[in-house]
Design a protein around this motif. Structure first.
Motif, PDB file in Angstrom:
ATOM      1  N   PRO A 254      -2.522  48.240  19.106  1.00 39.53           N
ATOM      2  CA  PRO A 254      -1.843  47.468  20.241  1.00 39.53           C
ATOM      3  C   PRO A 254      -0.588  47.239  19.790  1.00 39.53           C
ATOM      4  O   PRO A 254       0.422  47.516  20.913  1.00 39.53           O
ATOM      5  CB  PRO A 254      -2.621  46.059  20.432  1.00 39.53           C
ATOM      6  CG  PRO A 254      -4.058  46.583  19.569  1.00 39.53           C
ATOM      7  CD  PRO A 254      -3.828  47.468  18.470  1.00 39.53           C
ATOM      8  N   MET A 255      -0.041  46.818  18.668  1.00 41.07           N
ATOM      9  CA  MET A 255       1.464  46.377  18.182  1.00 41.07           C
ATOM     10  C   MET A 255       2.077  47.768  18.491  1.00 41.07           C
ATOM     11  O   MET A 255       3.321  47.839  18.804  1.00 41.07           O
ATOM     12  CB  MET A 255       1.315  45.844  16.981  1.00 41.07           C
ATOM     13  CG  MET A 255       2.734  45.314  16.428  1.00 41.07           C
ATOM     14  SD  MET A 255       2.788  45.014  14.636  1.00 41.07           S
ATOM     15  CE  MET A 255       2.522  46.600  13.966  1.00 41.07           C
ATOM     16  N   LEU A 256       1.747  48.924  18.018  1.00 43.71           N
ATOM     17  CA  LEU A 256       2.481  49.936  18.033  1.00 43.71           C
ATOM     18  C   LEU A 256       2.833  50.484  19.411  1.00 43.71           C
ATOM     19  O   LEU A 256       3.916  50.859  19.880  1.00 43.71           O
ATOM     20  CB  LEU A 256       1.834  51.138  17.208  1.00 43.71           C
ATOM     21  CG  LEU A 256       1.619  50.979  15.689  1.00 43.71           C
ATOM     22  CD1 LEU A 256       0.637  52.243  15.303  1.00 43.71           C
ATOM     23  CD2 LEU A 256       2.842  51.231  15.175  1.00 43.71           C
ATOM     24  N   MET A 257       1.895  50.250  20.290  1.00 47.70           N
ATOM     25  CA  MET A 257       1.891  50.664  21.701  1.00 47.70           C
ATOM     26  C   MET A 257       3.165  49.844  22.571  1.00 47.70           C
ATOM     27  O   MET A 257       3.606  50.335  23.258  1.00 47.70           O
ATOM     28  CB  MET A 257       0.675  50.569  22.431  1.00 47.70           C
ATOM     29  CG  MET A 257      -0.290  51.617  22.306  1.00 47.70           C
ATOM     30  SD  MET A 257      -1.779  51.988  22.837  1.00 47.70           S
ATOM     31  CE  MET A 257      -2.956  50.522  22.566  1.00 47.70           C
ATOM     32  N   ASP A 258       2.765  48.456  21.998  1.00 46.64           N
ATOM     33  CA  ASP A 258       3.730  47.352  22.748  1.00 46.64           C
ATOM     34  C   ASP A 258       5.039  47.853  22.193  1.00 46.64           C
ATOM     35  O   ASP A 258       6.090  47.743  23.034  1.00 46.64           O
ATOM     36  CB  ASP A 258       3.318  45.996  22.510  1.00 46.64           C
ATOM     37  CG  ASP A 258       3.986  44.805  22.936  1.00 46.64           C
ATOM     38  OD1 ASP A 258       4.040  45.145  24.216  1.00 46.64           O
ATOM     39  OD2 ASP A 258       4.642  44.080  22.280  1.00 46.64           O
ATOM     40  N   SER A 259       5.192  48.154  21.015  1.00 43.62           N
ATOM     41  CA  SER A 259       6.668  48.286  20.545  1.00 43.62           C
ATOM     42  C   SER A 259       7.322  49.689  20.930  1.00 43.62           C
ATOM     43  O   SER A 259       8.508  49.625  21.316  1.00 43.62           O
ATOM     44  CB  SER A 259       6.631  48.663  18.874  1.00 43.62           C
ATOM     45  OG  SER A 259       7.671  49.036  18.241  1.00 43.62           O
ATOM     46  N   GLN A 260       6.535  50.580  21.400  1.00 44.56           N
ATOM     47  CA  GLN A 260       7.122  51.751  22.016  1.00 44.56           C
ATOM     48  C   GLN A 260       7.625  51.649  23.299  1.00 44.56           C
ATOM     49  O   GLN A 260       8.531  52.202  23.564  1.00 44.56           O
ATOM     50  CB  GLN A 260       5.988  53.083  21.864  1.00 44.56           C
ATOM     51  CG  GLN A 260       6.800  54.156  22.447  1.00 44.56           C
ATOM     52  CD  GLN A 260       5.701  55.486  22.260  1.00 44.56           C
ATOM     53  OE1 GLN A 260       5.456  55.954  21.253  1.00 44.56           O
ATOM     54  NE2 GLN A 260       5.181  55.929  23.634  1.00 44.56           N
ATOM     55  N   MET A 261       6.712  50.732  24.012  1.00 41.53           N
ATOM     56  CA  MET A 261       7.256  50.326  25.466  1.00 41.53           C
ATOM     57  C   MET A 261       8.505  49.644  25.527  1.00 41.53           C
ATOM     58  O   MET A 261       9.445  49.741  26.294  1.00 41.53           O
ATOM     59  CB  MET A 261       6.107  49.405  26.172  1.00 41.53           C
ATOM     60  CG  MET A 261       4.818  50.331  26.386  1.00 41.53           C
ATOM     61  SD  MET A 261       5.322  51.630  27.662  1.00 41.53           S
ATOM     62  CE  MET A 261       3.565  52.136  28.195  1.00 41.53           C
ATOM     63  N   VAL A 262       8.675  48.844  24.539  1.00 45.58           N
ATOM     64  CA  VAL A 262      10.090  48.031  24.410  1.00 45.58           C
ATOM     65  C   VAL A 262      11.134  48.917  24.032  1.00 45.58           C
ATOM     66  O   VAL A 262      12.127  48.886  24.554  1.00 45.58           O
ATOM     67  CB  VAL A 262      10.041  46.879  23.268  1.00 45.58           C
ATOM     68  CG1 VAL A 262      10.994  46.293  22.917  1.00 45.58           C
ATOM     69  CG2 VAL A 262       8.848  45.926  23.549  1.00 45.58           C
ATOM     70  N   GLN A 263      10.764  49.707  23.160  1.00 45.85           N
ATOM     71  CA  GLN A 263      11.992  50.767  22.678  1.00 45.85           C
ATOM     72  C   GLN A 263      12.407  51.601  24.064  1.00 45.85           C
ATOM     73  O   GLN A 263      13.467  51.973  24.045  1.00 45.85           O
ATOM     74  CB  GLN A 263      11.428  51.680  21.676  1.00 45.85           C
ATOM     75  CG  GLN A 263      12.372  52.635  21.238  1.00 45.85           C
ATOM     76  CD  GLN A 263      11.887  53.588  20.155  1.00 45.85           C
ATOM     77  OE1 GLN A 263      10.742  53.842  19.683  1.00 45.85           O
ATOM     78  NE2 GLN A 263      13.009  54.590  19.461  1.00 45.85           N
ATOM     79  N   LEU A 264      11.358  51.883  24.796  1.00 45.42           N
ATOM     80  CA  LEU A 264      11.834  52.747  25.800  1.00 45.42           C
ATOM     81  C   LEU A 264      12.439  52.063  27.051  1.00 45.42           C
ATOM     82  O   LEU A 264      13.578  52.270  27.691  1.00 45.42           O
ATOM     83  CB  LEU A 264      10.430  53.529  26.535  1.00 45.42           C
ATOM     84  CG  LEU A 264       9.929  54.918  25.777  1.00 45.42           C
ATOM     85  CD1 LEU A 264       8.520  54.838  26.243  1.00 45.42           C
ATOM     86  CD2 LEU A 264      10.863  55.963  26.166  1.00 45.42           C
TER      87      LEU A 264
END
Length: 523
Positions: A254-264
């Protein structure tokens, strides 16, 4: 469920069994806290290329809207750099979504069925051919249940049948191999849909579409999952991690998915409401082979062995992966349902395949004889394809390398034409009032008519079989026949059909001449 609805409309008797405690299979929609429907399985349909599904949606009166595609598309190529905008045509090419999620389709179909016909929580364990009927053994949470039926339709992926169901007697090797090779579409994939307070990406002129292709990618493909007006916001995505890596990173995912959305898309997307579905962990979706075998090139045409009626028509394989078009998709599921619907309707009228003896005594009258002949021809579909397959395999065994498909298809149809002449000869026709114009019997159009479907069916099945055959992968011209090659095959079959037509016409004229011959009486 589409087949169950058609049986209901025709007044047929049926029961629908589902292993899960919900209907829909891979169709699954969740609800966000704001009430937005979030599709964790199939999401889109394409009216231009999926007419059967589109027609069903229209028939059920379901509301739908265009997938949002307007705005900038992003591509994140390197893990430590910002995403780049990319230009190109709309990503989803005219795709539409159901208002309220794809589960609305399942709900609408279920409402048309009697509740007493639906049995949830019944896992099929064994199916037995009893000669005049089949017996199905289900496991429930509390007991084993045996059901007997004239016919059974197994509307689940073929590989799951191998994993979960025992067949008695065992299916033939060719059918089993076709089942084993039928990849379950999206079975080993995982999907996430994340709800947000608003569509911040749209405010920036972004479409919500994004691709992540670097080695550490968590979500590989992302799309806008908002409602029609964009008031309730969400982004959906397909995981780039394979099943074993998703399992290893389960806690931190969940944290990795959230982090990628923020990066994008920026810090405004931090802490969205995640809804996650890993289909590889679903035992009623993903087979052992789907989980461990690398995903190959998806073929939208299934091996025709999966479309054959088994056990003298008492058993049908009806999952989306058996379809002759759009295999694996919802369109393929509707395609399979229609195929079986037609097969069940034919079963009431078709004569047993190959039965010729004494039919002249059983069928009388031109209309009855023509109807019987048409049913007999329709019943030759499977026999013709079997003959094609055997001829093809013999050619491969003898290391023949030229015109494999052409010679096998022509030989199979010539065999059908030869048998058809025997049937015509055995049938009774009253030729006294049948017109003959320019040497052609008026019965000939009805004699020729049923062959069109059989010839096209054989060619379609041959091409589909070739594309799914590992044995033909070293013969590119046969594995994926070119348009010119297919046209050459059609010309050969058309010439053989013309020869049959001439022979059939001569046979009918001879029957007429025999009736007109004076009868001699000797004392």
């Amino acid at each position: 469920m589409r087949l169950a609805r058609s049986l209901q409309q025709r007044g047929g008797t049926f029961a629908l069994f589902e292993a899960r405690h919900r209907l829909g299979g891979r169709v699954l929609s969740a609800k966000s806290r704001s009430g937005l429907a979030l599709d964790l399985g199939p999401t889109w349909f394409w009216p231009e290329t999926q007419p059967l599904l589109t027609g069903l949606i229209t028939e059920l009166g379901l509301s739908h809207f265009a997938q949002h595609d307007g705005g900038t598309v992003l591509h994140l190529k390197e893990a430590d750099k910002a995403a780049e905008p990319v230009n190109g045509p709309p990503i989803h090419q005219g795709a539409r979504r159901l208002a309220g999620g794809m589960s609305r389709l399942i709900e609408a179909l279920a409402r048309k069925l009697p509740p007493t016909a639906i049995h949830l929580g019944h896992e099929l364990m064994r199916i037995v051919d009893c000669g005049s009927h089949v017996r199905l053994i289900f496991a429930t949470e509390t007991e084993s249940v045996a059901i007997e039926a004239k016919r059974a339709v197994l509307a689940l992926p073929p590989r799951l049948l191998i994993d979960h169901v025992g067949f008695f007697p065992a299916l033939d090797d060719a059918t089993f191999e076709a089942m084993r090779n039928a990849e379950t579409w999206m079975a080993a994939q995982a999907k996430v849909v994340i709800a947000y307070d608003q569509a911040h990406w749209r405010d920036k002129g972004q479409s919500g579409n994004a691709f992540v292709s670097h080695e550490q990618a968590v979500i590989g493909e992302i799309y806008d999952a908002c409602d029609e007006g964009g008031d309730r916001a969400a982004l959906g995505g397909f995981l780039a991690f394979p099943p074993d890596l998703r399992e290893a990173f389960n806690v931190g995912l969940p944290m990795l998915m959230d982090s990628q959305m923020v990066q994008l898309f920026g810090a405004a997307l931090d802490g969205g409401e995640q809804h996650y579905q890993d289909w590889a962990t679903e035992r009623f979706t993903c087979s052992a082979l789907d989980r461990t075998t690398p995903r190959g090139e998806h073929s939208e045409i299934a091996n025709p062995m999966l479309r054959r009626a088994l056990w003298d028509g008492r058993l049908h394989l009806g999952g989306a992966e058996t379809a002759s078009h759009a295999a694996g998709y919802l369109e393929g599921a509707v395609n399979a349902a229609r195929r079986i619907e037609r097969a069940l309707a034919r079963a009431a009228t078709e004569p047993p395949a190959g039965r010729i003896a004494a039919i002249g005594e059983e069928v009388s009258g031109n209309a009855a004889s023509l109807a019987w002949f048409g049913s007999w021809v329709a019943a030759q579909r499977d026999a013709a394809f079997d003959d094609y397959r055997q001829r093809l395999n013999r050619s491969l065994a003898t290391q023949q390398r030229e015109q494999l498909t052409q010679l096998a298809a022509l030989g199979a149809m010539e065999q059908v034409f030869a048998a058809a002449l025997q049937v015509l000869d055995a049938l009774t026709f009253d030729m006294r009032d049948v017109a003959v114009e320019r040497g052609r019997s008026a019965l000939m159009p009805e004699i020729q008519k049923p062959f069109r479907d059989v010839m096209q069916s054989l060619l379609d099945d041959a091409i589909a079989y070739n594309r799914t055959s590992c044995a033909l992968s070293n013969f590119p011209f046969e594995h994926k026949p070119s348009k010119d090659y297919v046209q050459a095959i059609l010309r050969d079959i058309a010439a053989a059909w013309q020869e049959f037509s001439l022979a059939a016409n001569r046979l009918l004229l001879a029957k007429g001449d025999a009736l007109r011959q004076p009868t001699s009486v000797s004392s």
